[in-house]
Design a protein around this motif. Structure first.
Motif, PDB file in Angstrom:
ATOM      1  N   LEU A 142       0.831  -1.212   0.000  1.00  0.00           N
ATOM      2  CA  LEU A 142       0.000   0.000   0.000  1.00  0.00           C
ATOM      3  C   LEU A 142       0.867   1.264   0.000  1.00  0.00           C
ATOM      4  O   LEU A 142       0.507   2.270  -0.616  1.00  0.00           O
ATOM      5  CB  LEU A 142      -0.928   0.013   1.210  1.00  0.00           C
ATOM      6  N   PHE A 143       2.016   1.193   0.661  1.00  0.00           N
ATOM      7  CA  PHE A 143       2.933   2.331   0.648  1.00  0.00           C
ATOM      8  C   PHE A 143       3.511   2.534  -0.753  1.00  0.00           C
ATOM      9  O   PHE A 143       3.697   3.669  -1.197  1.00  0.00           O
ATOM     10  CB  PHE A 143       4.068   2.116   1.652  1.00  0.00           C
ATOM     11  N   ALA A 150       1.278   9.401  -6.101  1.00  0.00           N
ATOM     12  CA  ALA A 150       1.617  10.795  -5.823  1.00  0.00           C
ATOM     13  C   ALA A 150       2.754  11.268  -6.718  1.00  0.00           C
ATOM     14  O   ALA A 150       2.739  12.384  -7.245  1.00  0.00           O
ATOM     15  CB  ALA A 150       1.999  10.955  -4.349  1.00  0.00           C
ATOM     16  N   THR A 151       3.731  10.394  -6.914  1.00  0.00           N
ATOM     17  CA  THR A 151       4.868  10.724  -7.768  1.00  0.00           C
ATOM     18  C   THR A 151       4.437  10.900  -9.219  1.00  0.00           C
ATOM     19  O   THR A 151       4.902  11.815  -9.913  1.00  0.00           O
ATOM     20  CB  THR A 151       5.931   9.615  -7.677  1.00  0.00           C
ATOM     21  N   THR A 196      13.155  -1.928   4.742  1.00  0.00           N
ATOM     22  CA  THR A 196      12.652  -1.474   3.444  1.00  0.00           C
ATOM     23  C   THR A 196      11.241  -0.918   3.548  1.00  0.00           C
ATOM     24  O   THR A 196      10.949   0.159   3.022  1.00  0.00           O
ATOM     25  CB  THR A 196      12.682  -2.628   2.426  1.00  0.00           C
ATOM     26  N   ILE A 197      10.335  -1.633   4.235  1.00  0.00           N
ATOM     27  CA  ILE A 197       8.952  -1.135   4.263  1.00  0.00           C
ATOM     28  C   ILE A 197       8.805   0.095   5.159  1.00  0.00           C
ATOM     29  O   ILE A 197       7.939   0.934   4.916  1.00  0.00           O
ATOM     30  CB  ILE A 197       7.937  -2.233   4.654  1.00  0.00           C
ATOM     31  N   ILE A 198       9.650   0.217   6.162  1.00  0.00           N
ATOM     32  CA  ILE A 198       9.617   1.443   6.982  1.00  0.00           C
ATOM     33  C   ILE A 198      10.014   2.641   6.123  1.00  0.00           C
ATOM     34  O   ILE A 198       9.376   3.704   6.159  1.00  0.00           O
ATOM     35  CB  ILE A 198      10.550   1.316   8.199  1.00  0.00           C
ATOM     36  N   ALA A 199      11.060   2.469   5.317  1.00  0.00           N
ATOM     37  CA  ALA A 199      11.504   3.540   4.424  1.00  0.00           C
ATOM     38  C   ALA A 199      10.431   3.884   3.396  1.00  0.00           C
ATOM     39  O   ALA A 199      10.178   5.056   3.095  1.00  0.00           O
ATOM     40  CB  ALA A 199      12.796   3.128   3.717  1.00  0.00           C
ATOM     41  N   VAL A 205       4.110   8.676   3.006  1.00  0.00           N
ATOM     42  CA  VAL A 205       3.458   9.678   3.854  1.00  0.00           C
ATOM     43  C   VAL A 205       3.905  11.084   3.469  1.00  0.00           C
ATOM     44  O   VAL A 205       3.077  12.004   3.338  1.00  0.00           O
ATOM     45  CB  VAL A 205       3.765   9.414   5.347  1.00  0.00           C
ATOM     46  N   LEU A 206       5.194  11.274   3.258  1.00  0.00           N
ATOM     47  CA  LEU A 206       5.700  12.596   2.872  1.00  0.00           C
ATOM     48  C   LEU A 206       5.107  13.067   1.548  1.00  0.00           C
ATOM     49  O   LEU A 206       4.718  14.232   1.398  1.00  0.00           O
ATOM     50  CB  LEU A 206       7.229  12.546   2.769  1.00  0.00           C
TER      51      LEU A 206
END
Length: 439
Positions: A142-143, A150-151, A196-199, A205-206
């Protein structure tokens, strides 16, 4: 933001592509760090496990990224024609449609993970680490969706700098967490996946916060949240076709990886390192092709088709110069590059990796042209041609890989199948360019 409908095409495309290239360099760096950390501090089996699992991840994420790339073309066309109402409706429908597809992919992938590993010829001793790695990465899809949508929007309106900033932050965090989770906590392959998924979550989010707060001319109101049938059909057409092209490309790589796996962990480790080098080496021309696609789409939306021909000439020159330089560097320093990934005591892995790089690196210009053709045909709306080129490139690679690998060439036959596939697709791209696009 950059308006690509006015000014020198060469300068515009380079200016737009540069932040994209830097951003992907950072993204590739943290993917690279994953391999370096597990290869250096866990071992060759861990490197083989992450490398093989990463091929599966690339295939799964390519479906989502392809969907967002496709709607990005629509965004750029509407922005080029200054049709903000249709642009906003497309954003809403894209979010709902691609978000739904992403959730479906997550469920199917998690339920079928054992079957995937079995079909992939994953060696028994690598299954535990590979399965753990894949589950964690899949849970973070999902991230991937949020960041790439967004990109796609930001790049369609000429803003390629903000995605770069978000990736820089994510890359630094990923590298730090890789080192902490693997070296300090001894989490091994699982630690790399968690990092990796934290990054990815942070970059997602940003990017979504920036889009929501800063892009004033596309603020979504209640009246924009509706399903326009024509817009929906357009979204499905562009996103699905582009996704098919991207997933076919990576599915072919996946099949080749399955063949590589039959040669054992030594060849798997060498191939994993070689593919990582490839992804970094020709990543700038891939980004350049994506930037060119936005250039083409904006000018098509503005009705300035003649500018596209100028862009093709500029792109050809830039790709040739860049690829010659990169090919030379990798060919000359291939052994030193392999030392980055694996201990010097792993002589056989290093030797095979050098062999791979010596064959593939000298033909990077071929894939550079292929990325340009992908961008061109996507930008003018002829996505089906991009799919055909992908089928030719990957189809040739798969067939030749299996044929040549069964001869005296052995695993070297797999290496040679790659540039041959690129060359045939380029020839077909030239034919389509001359026959199908009337400039």
């Amino acid at each position: 933001m950059i308006d690509m409908t006015e000014g020198n095409p060469n300068k515009l495309i380079l200016k737009f592509a540069f932040p994209m290239i830097l951003g992907n360099i950072f993204q590739q760096v943290y993917n690279l760090v994953d391999s370096i950390v597990v290869g250096k501090f866990v071992g060759a089996d861990a490197l083989a496990s992450v490398g093989s699992s990463f091929s599966i991840v690339v295939f799964i994420t390519s479906i989502i990224i392809g969907l967002t790339m496709g709607v990005g073309i629509i965004f750029a066309q509407y922005y080029g024609s200054r049709d903000m109402q249709n642009l906003k409706e497309t954003i809403v429908i894209s979010f709902i449609f691609i978000g739904g597809v992403t959730i479906f992919i997550m469920i199917v992938s998690l339920l079928g993970i054992d079957l995937i590993l079995d079909l992939f010829n994953m060696p028994d001793r690598l299954i535990k680490d590979s399965k753990g790695y894949l589950i964690i990465i899949i849970l973070g899809l999902l991230f991937t969706f949020i960041y790439n949508l967004a990109t796609a929007l930001l790049r369609s309106i000429g803003d390629s700098k903000r995605p770069l900033y978000f990736l820089i932050v994510a890359s630094i965090i990923n590298i730090v967490l890789d080192i902490v989770f693997v070296l300090k906590f001894n989490w091994g392959v699982i630690g790399v996946a968690i990092a990796t998924i934290i990054a990815q979550a942070i970059s997602a989010v940003l990017s979504i916060i920036y889009v929501y707060k800063s892009i004033n001319f596309i603020k979504i109101s209640k009246q924009d949240i509706r399903i326009n049938k024509d817009v929906f059909k357009n979204v499905v057409k562009y996103s699905v076709l582009t996704s098919i092209q991207q997933s076919i490309m990576n599915f072919g790589i996946l099949i080749v990886q399955g063949l590589v796996n039959t040669f054992g962990t030594t060849v798997m480790a060498a191939f994993a390192a070689g593919v990582k080098v490839d992804s970094i080496a020709y990543m700038p021309v891939q980004d350049f092709g994506n930037a060119f696609s936005t250039f083409v789409a904006q000018n098509k939306g503005a009705g300035k088709i003649n500018r596209v021909k100028e862009g093709v000439k500029s792109s050809t020159k830039i790709i040739m110069i860049f690829c010659v330089i990169v090919s030379t560097l990798i060919f000359v320093f291939s052994k030193d590059i392999m030392y980055i990934f694996i201990k010097k005591s792993e002589i056989e892995v290093i030797s095979l990796g050098v062999e791979y790089l010596s064959v593939v690196s000298i033909f990077y210009v071929l894939i550079g042209f292929l990325f340009m053709f992908y961008g061109l045909f996507r930008g003018v709306g002829l996505i089906n041609i991009s799919i055909v080129l992908t089928l030719v490139s990957l189809g040739t690679r798969i067939v030749l890989a299996y044929i040549l690998a069964s001869t005296w060439l052995s695993e070297s036959g797999i290496w040679w199948s790659i540039p041959i596939g690129w060359a045939l697709a380029d020839i077909l791209g030239i034919v389509y360019y001359r026959k199908k696009i009337n400039f």
